[in-house]
Design a protein around this motif. Structure first.
Motif, PDB file in Angstrom:
ATOM      1  N   ARG A  83      -6.872  -8.500   5.839  1.00  0.00           N
ATOM      2  CA  ARG A  83      -6.113  -7.338   6.263  1.00  0.00           C
ATOM      3  C   ARG A  83      -7.092  -6.215   6.589  1.00  0.00           C
ATOM      4  O   ARG A  83      -8.035  -5.976   5.829  1.00  0.00           O
ATOM      5  CB  ARG A  83      -5.162  -6.865   5.150  1.00  0.00           C
ATOM      6  CG  ARG A  83      -3.963  -7.727   4.898  1.00  0.00           C
ATOM      7  CD  ARG A  83      -3.010  -7.764   6.058  1.00  0.00           C
ATOM      8  NE  ARG A  83      -2.282  -6.505   6.241  1.00  0.00           N
ATOM      9  CZ  ARG A  83      -1.535  -6.255   7.309  1.00  0.00           C
ATOM     10  NH1 ARG A  83      -1.458  -7.130   8.300  1.00  0.00           N
ATOM     11  NH2 ARG A  83      -0.883  -5.103   7.414  1.00  0.00           N
ATOM     12  N   LYS A  84      -6.865  -5.549   7.690  1.00  0.00           N
ATOM     13  CA  LYS A  84      -7.759  -4.461   8.116  1.00  0.00           C
ATOM     14  C   LYS A  84      -7.878  -3.397   7.022  1.00  0.00           C
ATOM     15  O   LYS A  84      -8.973  -2.917   6.708  1.00  0.00           O
ATOM     16  CB  LYS A  84      -7.213  -3.852   9.408  1.00  0.00           C
ATOM     17  CG  LYS A  84      -8.109  -2.839  10.069  1.00  0.00           C
ATOM     18  CD  LYS A  84      -7.492  -2.402  11.402  1.00  0.00           C
ATOM     19  CE  LYS A  84      -8.351  -1.372  12.107  1.00  0.00           C
ATOM     20  NZ  LYS A  84      -7.760  -0.977  13.408  1.00  0.00           N
ATOM     21  N   LYS A  85      -6.745  -3.063   6.410  1.00  0.00           N
ATOM     22  CA  LYS A  85      -6.753  -2.017   5.388  1.00  0.00           C
ATOM     23  C   LYS A  85      -7.360  -2.504   4.076  1.00  0.00           C
ATOM     24  O   LYS A  85      -7.703  -1.687   3.212  1.00  0.00           O
ATOM     25  CB  LYS A  85      -5.334  -1.509   5.140  1.00  0.00           C
ATOM     26  CG  LYS A  85      -4.382  -2.571   4.609  1.00  0.00           C
ATOM     27  CD  LYS A  85      -2.955  -2.109   4.669  1.00  0.00           C
ATOM     28  CE  LYS A  85      -1.982  -3.210   4.255  1.00  0.00           C
ATOM     29  NZ  LYS A  85      -0.596  -2.851   4.500  1.00  0.00           N
ATOM     30  N   ASP A  86      -7.521  -3.835   3.901  1.00  0.00           N
ATOM     31  CA  ASP A  86      -8.093  -4.371   2.671  1.00  0.00           C
ATOM     32  C   ASP A  86      -9.606  -4.560   2.756  1.00  0.00           C
ATOM     33  O   ASP A  86     -10.251  -4.821   1.731  1.00  0.00           O
ATOM     34  CB  ASP A  86      -7.451  -5.722   2.315  1.00  0.00           C
ATOM     35  CG  ASP A  86      -6.001  -5.581   1.896  1.00  0.00           C
ATOM     36  OD1 ASP A  86      -5.602  -4.455   1.554  1.00  0.00           O
ATOM     37  OD2 ASP A  86      -5.274  -6.583   1.922  1.00  0.00           O
TER      38      ASP A  86
ATOM     39  N   ARG B 287      -3.344  -1.522  -4.305  1.00  0.00           N
ATOM     40  CA  ARG B 287      -3.294  -0.118  -4.687  1.00  0.00           C
ATOM     41  C   ARG B 287      -2.792   0.040  -6.116  1.00  0.00           C
ATOM     42  O   ARG B 287      -3.371   0.787  -6.914  1.00  0.00           O
ATOM     43  CB  ARG B 287      -2.388   0.651  -3.721  1.00  0.00           C
ATOM     44  CG  ARG B 287      -2.296   2.149  -4.008  1.00  0.00           C
ATOM     45  CD  ARG B 287      -1.392   2.839  -2.991  1.00  0.00           C
ATOM     46  NE  ARG B 287      -0.037   2.320  -3.027  1.00  0.00           N
ATOM     47  CZ  ARG B 287       0.911   2.749  -3.866  1.00  0.00           C
ATOM     48  NH1 ARG B 287       0.649   3.699  -4.741  1.00  0.00           N
ATOM     49  NH2 ARG B 287       2.128   2.232  -3.828  1.00  0.00           N
TER      50      ARG B 287
ATOM     51  N   GLY C  91      -2.581  -5.325  12.077  1.00  0.00           N
ATOM     52  CA  GLY C  91      -3.281  -4.847  10.887  1.00  0.00           C
ATOM     53  C   GLY C  91      -4.165  -5.906  10.269  1.00  0.00           C
ATOM     54  O   GLY C  91      -4.793  -5.672   9.235  1.00  0.00           O
TER      55      GLY C  91
ATOM     56  N   GLU D  36      -9.092  -6.340  15.339  1.00  0.00           N
ATOM     57  CA  GLU D  36      -7.689  -6.424  14.958  1.00  0.00           C
ATOM     58  C   GLU D  36      -6.924  -7.347  15.903  1.00  0.00           C
ATOM     59  O   GLU D  36      -7.145  -7.350  17.124  1.00  0.00           O
ATOM     60  CB  GLU D  36      -7.044  -5.042  14.956  1.00  0.00           C
ATOM     61  CG  GLU D  36      -5.590  -5.063  14.484  1.00  0.00           C
ATOM     62  CD  GLU D  36      -4.968  -3.681  14.366  1.00  0.00           C
ATOM     63  OE1 GLU D  36      -3.843  -3.596  13.849  1.00  0.00           O
ATOM     64  OE2 GLU D  36      -5.613  -2.695  14.778  1.00  0.00           O
TER      65      GLU D  36
ATOM     66  N   THR E 289       0.807  -1.221   0.000  1.00  0.00           N
ATOM     67  CA  THR E 289       0.000   0.000   0.000  1.00  0.00           C
ATOM     68  C   THR E 289       0.838   1.267   0.000  1.00  0.00           C
ATOM     69  O   THR E 289       0.318   2.363   0.127  1.00  0.00           O
ATOM     70  CB  THR E 289      -0.919   0.037   1.243  1.00  0.00           C
ATOM     71  OG1 THR E 289      -0.097  -0.051   2.429  1.00  0.00           O
ATOM     72  CG2 THR E 289      -1.902  -1.106   1.231  1.00  0.00           C
TER      73      THR E 289
END
Length: 612
Positions: free
Chosen positions: A455-458, A575, A439, A408, A186
């Motif tokens: 993944r938390k960000k995904d 990304r 994460g 998380e 990312t």
């Protein structure tokens, strides 16, 4: 507890006891060659002397850019022996990424694997003025800041052995041993500072739950620049005296398996996905009787696995059928793997439960684990004594887990890194007190097994407020024989879409069998009958999912994601893929009716693409 306090002390201490026993194997000139423990020790000391002659001081950074080979180990342990910090660099990375890591780490020395790599870097040496020397491991390249390996080793011959021993004895187990850069899915990669204690603690923890000995042989093919292979496929194997045999490349793994006859191997799910697809395709295309035998054995094997996983006792008849199936049918799967495989370890990305169940039914267990660069690989793992499919196992001894209010996974223990290199702000963000924030989103069941959601960000949050874990869907899709890869998209969108990479080999066979004309892969992925096949297969995979969790539209690509769009362990860089295919992704939301926009996309070359 290990008797050794640092990594070089461990390897060199054991080398003195093992002498002429084989430590490493590598292929050159069409044949495998052995490296003894005595030769390993001598080479490590020779590299340490060469670095000392270049006046490398404790704490200075030494980068290594090479495929897996004995020289990688010599450079790594030679640098560590004199207190330097090693910085692995993927040799497959683009030059800009390599330059960034060299700049960020302020590496003074770089070991480069080829003259081509040295030449590419030489053109940009003005961007890394602190890089004083490139040591060329193979080939020749004339440049004032490039030194061939032979001269590097010769220059170190005058260094006093006593001084090197003093430097190794002075090593602090809490000192940084290596900077391992995250894959940067990312953004720019971050340099995780791992200490000798971090790594050795995780090696000890892994060996407490796996019976791995000097009678084993491991095939090494994941890049040693990745922390998973580095800790578990390299340091761990040396600790117990397991022979490490290097594959020539990721493409030659099938051939090398049959040459080396390993007893174990470490891999990422993509290898098992390809193996599974190949086996299923062969079974489906075989004669009627063999097909019935295979799927009969598989049905019994899956039933046996599901019952034992549920804590049930299979009947004597089912146990007999499974034993027969493994001997008559599944024994043939072992030959392509070298004939001696005891088990595989899988990590780096989620392993499909369906694939794990298949291999376990065939009595070829894959023990899935979980870890991060920042945790020196190991957080949790399935083991022969505690194996639950669909989870990544129980925490390693000495590692504690807890789940935060938002799901998380937080972790603490001796393997947790010291922080990010020269980045106190991001280091502070990575911790909640003394708990490292992974994460990742997950849960722990009543028996202590950890399950990773995503993944938390995904995580995708749709316009309707539904949380979607894309990896679950992507693994579901990839389990189908006609799909090789996938990326799900739809954050803040009304529904989910996806870029689908077909299994082109299977797609070509289908097209020929059904008289579908095509000249190239672009023709294939844009043909209405192929799109209908893809739609039908996708709908079948999703039929039991709620509507909001289903992929409503897709684009079929004519080739896989580029090497720049995936990490070295083959995880999609979301990304970059989203940026690259932004127009394609957005167009799928412009059609009025679901399904109307299912279409193909032709990848013509790396620079130019056309819509089909």
């Amino acid at each position: 507890m290990s008797e050794f306090r640092t990594i070089p002390q461990m390897v060199l201490g054991l080398a003195a006891r093992r002498n002429e026993r084989t430590a490493l194997r590598f292929k050159r000139g069409g044949a495998y060659h052995d490296v003894s423990w005595r030769a390993l020790e001598q080479s490590i000391r020779a590299y340490a002397r060469g670095l000392a002659a270049l006046e490398v001081a404790p704490g200075e950074r030494v980068a290594i850019m090479s495929p897996n080979c004995p020289e990688w180990i010599y450079a790594d342990l030679g640098a560590m022996s004199i207190g330097a910090i090693t910085v692995p660099v993927y040799h497959t990375e683009g030059t800009s990424a390599i330059v960034y890591i060299l700049q960020n780490s302020q590496s003074r020395i770089l070991f480069a694997h080829s003259a081509t790599a040295a030449a590419e870097l030489a053109a940009r040496l003005h961007e890394v003025p602190q890089l004083q020397r490139i040591v060329l491991l193979e080939g020749e390249f004339e440049h004032p800041r490039v030194t061939p390996l032979e001269r590097f080793l010769r220059d170190g011959e005058q260094q006093k052995a006593e001084r090197l021993e003093q430097r190794m004895a002075a090593l602090d187990p809490e000192a940084v041993a290596t900077l391992v850069y995250t894959s940067g899915t990312t953004g720019q990669p971050k340099g995780a500072m791992l200490t000798h204690r971090n790594i050795l603690a995780n090696v000890e923890a892994a060996l407490s739950v796996f019976k791995i000995t000097d009678q084993d042989q491991c095939l090494s093919f994941l890049p040693m620049s990745h922390v998973f292979e580095r800790v578990d496929g390299y340091y761990l194997m040396l600790q117990v005296g397991t022979v490490i045999a290097f594959a020539e490349s990721i493409d030659t793994v099938p051939a090398n398996l049959q040459e080396v006859h390993p007893t174990l191997a470490i891999s990422v799910p993509r290898l098992f996905e390809k193996m599974y697809a190949r086996v299923m395709e062969r079974a489906l295309s075989g004669p009627w009787l063999k097909k019935q035998l295979f799927f009969g054995a598989l049905k019994a094997g899956r039933a046996y696995v599901r019952q034992t996983q549920a804590g049930q006792q299979p009947s004597a008849l089912l146990a007999h059928l499974v034993d027969l199936g493994r001997k008559v049918v599944f024994s043939k799967l072992r030959a392509p793997l070298g004939g001696r495989i005891r088990f595989f370890i899988s990590g780096g990305a989620p392993l499909s439960r369906d694939i794990a169940e298949f291999f376990l039914a065939a009595d070829i267990p894959i023990y899935e684990g979980y870890g991060l660069t920042e945790t020196a690989a190991g957080i949790a793992v399935n083991t022969p004594e505690a194996h639950r499919l669909g989870t990544v196992g129980r925490p390693f001894p000495g590692t504690e887990l807890r789940i935060a209010d938002d799901g998380e996974i937080l972790v603490r223990g001796p393997g947790i890194f010291k922080g990010y290199w020269e980045d106190p702000e991001r280091t502070a963000e990575a911790f909640e007190g003394d708990w490292f924030r992974t994460g990742d989103i997950g849960s722990v069941d009543e028996d202590g097994y950890l399950k990773i959601t995503d993944r938390k960000k995904d995580l995708i949050v749709t316009a309707g407020g539904k949380n979607i874990a894309p990896q679950f869907l992507e693994n579901l899709v990839k389990a189908d024989k006609f799909f090789a890869n996938a990326m799900v998209y739809g954050d803040r969108k009304p529904f989910l879409t996806a870029l689908l990479v077909p299994n082109l080999e299977n797609l070509e066979k289908y097209a020929r069998a059904n008289d579908i004309p095509f000249l190239n892969h672009c023709d294939l992925v844009t043909h209405p009958k192929i799109l209908e096949l893809a739609r039908t297969r996708l709908e079948a995979k999703q039929e039991n999912l709620p509507g909001y969790q289903q992929i409503k539209r897709f684009t079929l690509l004519s080739g896989d994601f580029s090497k720049e769009q995936v990490t070295p362990t083959l995880k999609v860089k979301r990304r970059l893929v989203t940026q690259h295919y932004h127009q394609v992704l957005e167009e799928m939301y412009q059609a009025k009716d679901h399904g109307v926009h299912d279409s193909g996309f032709c990848i013509v070359d790396a620079e130019r693409e056309t819509r089909g």
